[in-house]
Design an enzyme around this catalytic site. Structure first.
Site, PDB file in Angstrom:
ATOM      1  N   CYS A   1     -55.725 -29.971  93.273  1.00 33.30           N
ATOM      2  CA  CYS A   1     -55.930 -31.076  92.345  1.00 33.30           C
ATOM      3  C   CYS A   1     -55.916 -32.441  92.993  1.00 33.30           C
ATOM      4  O   CYS A   1     -56.267 -33.414  92.369  1.00 33.30           O
ATOM      5  CB  CYS A   1     -54.880 -31.020  91.248  1.00 33.30           C
ATOM      6  SG  CYS A   1     -55.252 -29.702  90.105  1.00 33.30           S
TER       7      CYS A   1
ATOM      8  N   GLN B   1     -56.830 -36.895 114.883  1.00 35.80           N
ATOM      9  CA  GLN B   1     -55.386 -36.793 114.616  1.00 35.80           C
ATOM     10  C   GLN B   1     -54.561 -36.788 115.896  1.00 35.80           C
ATOM     11  O   GLN B   1     -53.365 -37.050 115.870  1.00 35.80           O
ATOM     12  CB  GLN B   1     -55.078 -35.510 113.807  1.00 35.80           C
ATOM     13  CG  GLN B   1     -55.666 -35.497 112.415  1.00 35.80           C
ATOM     14  CD  GLN B   1     -55.080 -36.551 111.491  1.00 35.80           C
ATOM     15  OE1 GLN B   1     -54.061 -37.171 111.793  1.00 35.80           O
ATOM     16  NE2 GLN B   1     -55.728 -36.775 110.365  1.00 35.80           N
TER      17      GLN B   1
ATOM     18  N   GLY C   1     -64.730 -41.941 112.528  1.00 36.26           N
ATOM     19  CA  GLY C   1     -64.648 -40.607 113.110  1.00 36.26           C
ATOM     20  C   GLY C   1     -65.789 -39.716 112.652  1.00 36.26           C
ATOM     21  O   GLY C   1     -66.361 -38.949 113.436  1.00 36.26           O
TER      22      GLY C   1
END
Lengths: 299, 404
Positions: free
Chosen positions: B325, B179, B72
């Site tokens: 994180c 998506q 992609g």
């Protein structure tokens, strides 16, 4: 996912001293803007002895932030405040069998919460002394702010300079594009232009040793190497002092900003490398705090 | 219970039927499709078939509008770099603040080279303002690139309408649809979309294969020049096995389109309803009425996403997070920031993304463990009062760490 050590997982899955200490008389609250983590450390300090009798943490953060907080509370329990202040973020990381470079700031946050709590107990105001930026060099855990400061302080002009002064970019070299971008930015602020083919700053060369050394000569030579490295350390607000040389081990004290700096272990490794290059023999460089206590034989 | 995979927006399992059709192209028909011997026999034909299967899924008018790429990201880069190369006098690009890094980082880099990048903001539900978009369109714009659906929230953007508006203004339109393809029906021949990127591994084909749809007649400059492959529009020996696999995957996606939008959606809906009912201070992000059927992104306030994921992983459940994180960059999700989600919630967002391989009993399993996971972490949180099981009164004022 991150490659966390078993120790990190252990402290994350079964944290020690979670929650606030009841009747705490020292509270430290710090956060790291770069990742949004935040920590409140509460201590119960014995006013007579200044011994930390209880410690507890509350953390809004990721796995390694929670693990760092948990291990910190374990480390400092039973210590006096002065002893606790000597705990470095490296100590926290070591107790966890290491942290990924991107996560070292979690251990820094732990140490800062501790400093803040002690300051709070003593009625002082805790001030943070270093700013944290985006992580640039993943091999040596060096962030953009540090690189920028070193470029300003030492008039660096090339990627090689940055590597020589900070170690950033000295590993896999994948961050060289980012370092060039920082150089471009800082040099533009200084009214200069980044030239990728500029000659790097000349290093202070210490003459290499060719013949075997007496112990006194060896000490003098090590001093000479330290002197040549001193400007870089001082530019970063720190310094180094040679305490003792026993056989092939040199004990040094990292002072000023180097003391407890996130990078001090890395710096010591760099010093050792340089000393070995010059002396042409294996020399271990170790923090003086790890030196065996001198025994007075007169007793 | 075996491990539960709810991270299908990150990547998907390769369908066994896809693996089956691929294997002969590794072991028997491994010839170069350009060669004239029996090892290459039928390879060109197989590629043509796959091209037709992709064409069918996205509703392209011609199979020659399908260009096979490696991923992609390559399709995205090819589209944008082609548009600016073909129109050197146009120095502006329109995109959104919530694109994938494949678009955002490319645009950021082009900005350094002197291009002006217009980044459309989104509202708190992740929606774009088409009035603002209209004002940006001009003869200075080389290309508009807007994702069809957002990878984190699943929010669907009105790309068909936006492509019409771009077309009217004489501006090329590209959409990163990695998506959306295979999850919602599309008929590109009825739209004004000039280019579209899709990625095989998001729809049960392998990693390392992508497609750039290029409307016939759209001015184009290849990214990779070299051999004559893909009619000279993307040089490099064809990834034959993966192309054949992607073709089959597209065929299967088309067959399952209704299942995806009914059964898969029902699992998603049940999960998010169950969580919101059971867990206080949690909410769904994005445009609730206009989302991919398989995606839900839920913010759990006052706790952090990576910690949630580690506990989920321990319970055998795979999901992902918009927290700082987990990204490796330490940056909180730009999508959450763009929607102005407060950081005490943005860091605790968890994305569950389904596929046709999931089951309702898996949903029940997640609903069983989720409340405890959130409770355990909230117990550690300085923003949470574990006695009352509520946030502390006025959380932002009760805990004020020194941030640096």
């Amino acid at each position: 996912m991150w490659d966390y050590s078993d120790k990190v997982k252990e402290h994350f899955f079964t944290p020690k001293n979670a929650g606030a200490v009841v009747d705490a008389n020292a509270v430290g609250e710090v956060g790291s803007i770069s990742c949004g983590d935040a920590l409140r450390l509460t201590l119960k300090v014995n006013p007579e002895t200044e011994v930390i009798e209880e410690s507890g943490f509350q953390t809004f953060g990721c796995g390694s932030a929670i693990a760092s907080s948990s291990v910190l509370t374990e480390i400092i329990k039973g210590m006096t405040l002065d002893e606790a202040l000597k705990v470095t973020n490296q100590d926290i990381a070591n107790q966890l069998d290491g942290l990924p470079p991107e996560k070292m700031h979690c251990s820094v946050m732990g140490r800062e919460a501790l400093q803040a709590a002690v300051a709070n107990y003593r009625g002082e105001e805790w001030k943070d002394d270093h700013e944290e930026g985006a992580l640039i060099c993943k091999c040596f855990a060096i962030d953009a702010v540090m690189i920028e400061e070193m470029i300003w302080a030492n008039k660096l002009r090339t990627v090689e300079d940055v590597t020589n002064f900070t170690k950033a970019g000295g590993g896999c070299a994948a961050c060289h594009e980012d370092i060039e971008a920082i150089l471009e930015k800082v040099l533009a602020e200084k009214g200069e232009k980044f030239d990728p083919s500029a000659a790097p700053i000349e290093k202070v060369e210490v003459e290499k040793v060719k013949t075997p050394l007496t112990n006194l000569q060896r000490i003098k030579k090590i001093e000479e190497v330290l002197n040549s490295l001193r400007p870089q350390l001082m530019a970063d607000g720190g310094d180094v002092e040679l305490v003792e040389v026993i056989d092939n081990t040199a004990y040094v004290n990292m002072t000023g900003a180097c003391n407890g700096c996130q990078m001090s272990a890395m710096t010591i490794a760099g010093i050792q490398q340089r000393i070995m290059e010059v002396l042409g023999e294996f020399i271990r460089v170790i923090p003086a705090s790890e030196m065996k206590k001198l025994v007075n034989i007169a007793h | 219970m075996p491990d539960i995979y709810l991270d299908n927006n990150a990547t998907t399992k390769v369908d066994p039927a896809v693996v089956d059709v691929m294997i002969p192209f590794f072991l028997e028909q491994y010839g170069n499709p350009s060669s004239i011997h029996k090892f290459a026999d039928g390879v060109a034909k197989a590629l043509k078939k796959a091209r037709g299967q992709v064409q069918e899924l996205i509703g392209a008018e011609h199979d020659s509008e399908i260009i096979f790429t490696s991923c992609g990201t390559e399709s995205d880069s090819t589209a944008i770099l082609s548009a600016i190369k073909a129109q050197p006098n146009r120095k502006e690009i329109i995109t959104t603040t919530v694109e994938h890094a494949a678009i955002l980082n490319l645009c950021e880099n082009l900005e350094k080279e002197g291009y002006t990048i217009h980044r459309l903001p989104v509202d708190k539900c992740g929606r774009l303002n088409l009035e603002a978009y209209k004002k940006m369109l001009s003869d200075q714009v080389a290309i508009v690139s807007v994702m069809w659906a957002n990878n984190e929230t699943g929010t669907i953007f009105p790309v068909v309408e936006m492509a019409e508006m771009a077309h009217e203004a004489g501006v090329m339109f590209h959409t990163d649809a990695v998506q959306a393809v295979g999850k919602i029906p599309m008929m590109l021949q009825d739209t004004k979309i000039d280019m579209l990127s899709l990625s095989g591994h998001k729809l049960h084909a392998p990693k390392g294969i992508g497609v750039l749809y290029l409307r016939r007649g759209t001015r184009y400059r290849p990214l990779l020049r070299g051999g004559h492959q893909e009619r000279g529009r993307r040089a490099g020996t064809e990834n034959t096995a993966s192309i054949v696999g992607l073709g089959r995957a597209c065929e299967l996606a088309l067959e399952h389109m209704e299942y995806e939008n009914v059964q898969v959606k029902a699992m998603r809906d049940r999960l998010e309803r169950g969580i919101i009912e059971q867990i206080p201070n949690s909410f769904i992000t994005g445009d609730l009425n206009n989302r991919l059927p398989n995606t839900t992104d839920i913010a759990f306030e006052y706790i952090e996403g990576e910690a949630i994921l580690m506990l989920l992983n321990k319970a055998g459940i795979a999901a992902s997070s918009g927290s700082a994180c987990t990204s490796g960059s330490l940056e909180p999700s730009h999508v959450m920031r763009a929607m102005q989600i407060p950081y005490t919630a943005a860091h605790g967002t968890i994305r569950f993304s389904f596929s046709r391989y999931n089951t309702m009993s898996e949903v029940d399993e997640v609903l069983k463990v989720m409340p405890d996971i959130v409770a355990v972490l909230r117990k550690l949180s300085p923003y949470w009062d574990s006695v009352t099981n509520e946030p502390v009164a006025n959380p932002e004022a009760a805990f004020t760490p020194t941030f640096k």
